[in-house]
Design a protein around this motif. Sequence first.
Motif, PDB file in Angstrom:
ATOM      1  N   THR A  11      43.675  33.576  39.838  1.00 26.67           N
ATOM      2  CA  THR A  11      43.288  34.980  39.961  1.00 26.67           C
ATOM      3  C   THR A  11      44.271  35.714  40.849  1.00 26.67           C
ATOM      4  OG1 THR A  11      41.887  34.388  41.804  1.00 26.67           O
ATOM      5  CG2 THR A  11      40.876  34.411  39.655  1.00 26.67           C
ATOM      6  N   GLN A  18      40.461  41.156  46.681  1.00 26.00           N
ATOM      7  CA  GLN A  18      40.267  40.190  45.605  1.00 26.00           C
ATOM      8  C   GLN A  18      39.736  38.859  46.119  1.00 26.00           C
ATOM      9  OE1 GLN A  18      40.541  40.735  42.370  1.00 26.00           O
ATOM     10  NE2 GLN A  18      40.950  42.881  42.841  1.00 26.00           N
ATOM     11  N   TYR A  32      36.095  36.143  34.093  1.00 25.34           N
ATOM     12  CA  TYR A  32      37.031  37.191  34.506  1.00 25.34           C
ATOM     13  C   TYR A  32      37.951  37.430  33.316  1.00 25.34           C
ATOM     14  CZ  TYR A  32      40.732  39.577  37.084  1.00 25.34           C
ATOM     15  OH  TYR A  32      41.663  40.494  37.510  1.00 25.34           O
ATOM     16  N   HIS A  34      39.872  40.486  30.329  1.00 27.45           N
ATOM     17  CA  HIS A  34      40.365  41.843  30.121  1.00 27.45           C
ATOM     18  C   HIS A  34      40.322  42.171  28.641  1.00 27.45           C
ATOM     19  CE1 HIS A  34      44.280  40.680  28.394  1.00 27.45           C
ATOM     20  NE2 HIS A  34      44.247  39.670  29.241  1.00 27.45           N
ATOM     21  N   TRP A  44      39.700  45.328  33.247  1.00 25.17           N
ATOM     22  CA  TRP A  44      39.399  43.973  33.697  1.00 25.17           C
ATOM     23  C   TRP A  44      37.905  43.886  34.021  1.00 25.17           C
ATOM     24  CZ3 TRP A  44      43.047  40.054  33.855  1.00 25.17           C
ATOM     25  CH2 TRP A  44      44.364  40.465  33.582  1.00 25.17           C
ATOM     26  N   SER A  46      34.521  41.506  35.257  1.00 21.87           N
ATOM     27  CA  SER A  46      34.072  40.345  36.034  1.00 21.87           C
ATOM     28  C   SER A  46      32.556  40.293  35.993  1.00 21.87           C
ATOM     29  CB  SER A  46      34.551  40.440  37.492  1.00 21.87           C
ATOM     30  OG  SER A  46      35.946  40.593  37.551  1.00 21.87           O
ATOM     31  N   PRO A 107      43.992  44.862  37.687  1.00 22.67           N
ATOM     32  CA  PRO A 107      43.443  43.691  38.393  1.00 22.67           C
ATOM     33  C   PRO A 107      43.547  43.774  39.900  1.00 22.67           C
ATOM     34  CG  PRO A 107      45.524  43.156  37.333  1.00 22.67           C
ATOM     35  CD  PRO A 107      45.131  44.511  36.822  1.00 22.67           C
TER      36      PRO A 107
END
Length: 496
Positions: A11, A18, A32, A34, A44, A46, A107
């Motif tokens: 990631t 983050q 996670y 996109h 993106w 999550s 991101p």
Amino acid sequence: MKTRNGDNEKTPQNSSNQNWLERLSKSNDFVYEHTSLKENEPFWLSYYRTLISSDILHKDVLPFLQDRLSLEELKSKIPVQEIVFTKDSDTIVQSILNGAIVIQKHPFDEECLIINIANTKFRDISVPLMESSAVGPQVGFIEELDTNINLIRKRLPVPELLVEEMKVGELSKTRVAVLYMDGIADPENVNTVIQRIKDLQYDHIQDSSYIASMIEDNSNSLFPQSISTERTDRVAAGLTEGKIIIAVDGSPNLVILPVTLMESFIAMEDYSYSWIIGNFFRLMRLLSIFISGMVTPMYVAIMTYHYELIPARLLETLVGSRASVPFPPFLEALFLELMIEMVKEAGIRLPFKIGQSLGVVGGIVIGQAVVEAGLTSNVLLILVGLGTLASYTSPIYKFSNTIRFLKFPTIFLAQWFGLFGVFLSFQFIQVHLLRLTSLGRPYISQYPIRITSFQDLWVRLPFSMQKENPKNLRPQKKSKSTGTVKTPEPMNDFYE
């Protein structure tokens, strides 16, 4: 759509915001990913796939993810009610754990769009399982907190019904709601309940019974100082009198505070009958609970020390039934009471259909076999069966468990001291009840004596005579109605 799971790919780590992504990506059910609308500027996403509603995600979120839209424009287009912006990592983590999806334009963006699409599928509303009734409302609470509050608000559609919500449990983060009627409930009671809940330090709150046992005045007492109920009508009635309700997410049982001893004998269906019939059933429950706790100890005391109290003809029957029993009355009663408790406990733990058969057939077969084997007398078997049935007449299940447990120390005292031991046990219980409180209010509501407390205590008076809320609750609103409840006059004869 291209997917990147935390276990398979690394990631982004260029931003301190983050860190939450690194924490959540350790779990296999965390996603996670996109979108592939435009490779240069994708959205993106999550979320935990086990917590969200996939139907809402595909119908109400993904179709609106257009690459030319900003997050502000996206918020106005997505047809979901709970959408917020945030940069706080703790808020992001907690929202994802509660079933939200986080959307980022890039991101490494600090600002995120949080959309609540939690999976809210729970069991349907059904009848109360532990507090069934022949007449009256048949709606019971479920495990979903918002649904339970909705059921209460349907019964009390007034703005005075207030809800204070908080999260309890270091690990579980359980939602807990405190409900009360503003202008009726005593503010001191409300503040006491809220403060005690906030002071709780426990990792996991699984059920409302956890909170009830932790905030009670005396956690070592056998008597429940709160009422756990599934019935919407009992909760609504308690709120209008000035009581405090505690609802816990994941629990179908709501907690009522403060309570008194006599409320353990009151069933809500009493108010669906004529007040005379309702009083008959209430007094029958009082007598039944007394029989349940005293019949076996009395048998032990009389058969051990006080034969002279038994009439001659009845004494012949008792002696004849015990002629082949090799044990003294104490061991005979203790053995039979323990056997009944084991049959009951096994019936609860087994699957429903098997447990039902065991409770009926097993009790009859085992009891008959014990009598024929000469291990106990048939008279005692009848008395123990009567006491067991009588213990289930209490509408409050926890209270009936208390009575069934108190039989055992009373049996021991009856063996040692006879009828004096039974009297001594009764006095110990009475002194304990006089000292017991619920939210600082006397547990025995008739002490100190208030005449208005007897309008719905041992007996229930007609509704026209129930004009005041219970004074032991110290309600802000004293009267139950704004006007005077009048009894209708009888109609004149048709021919006059």
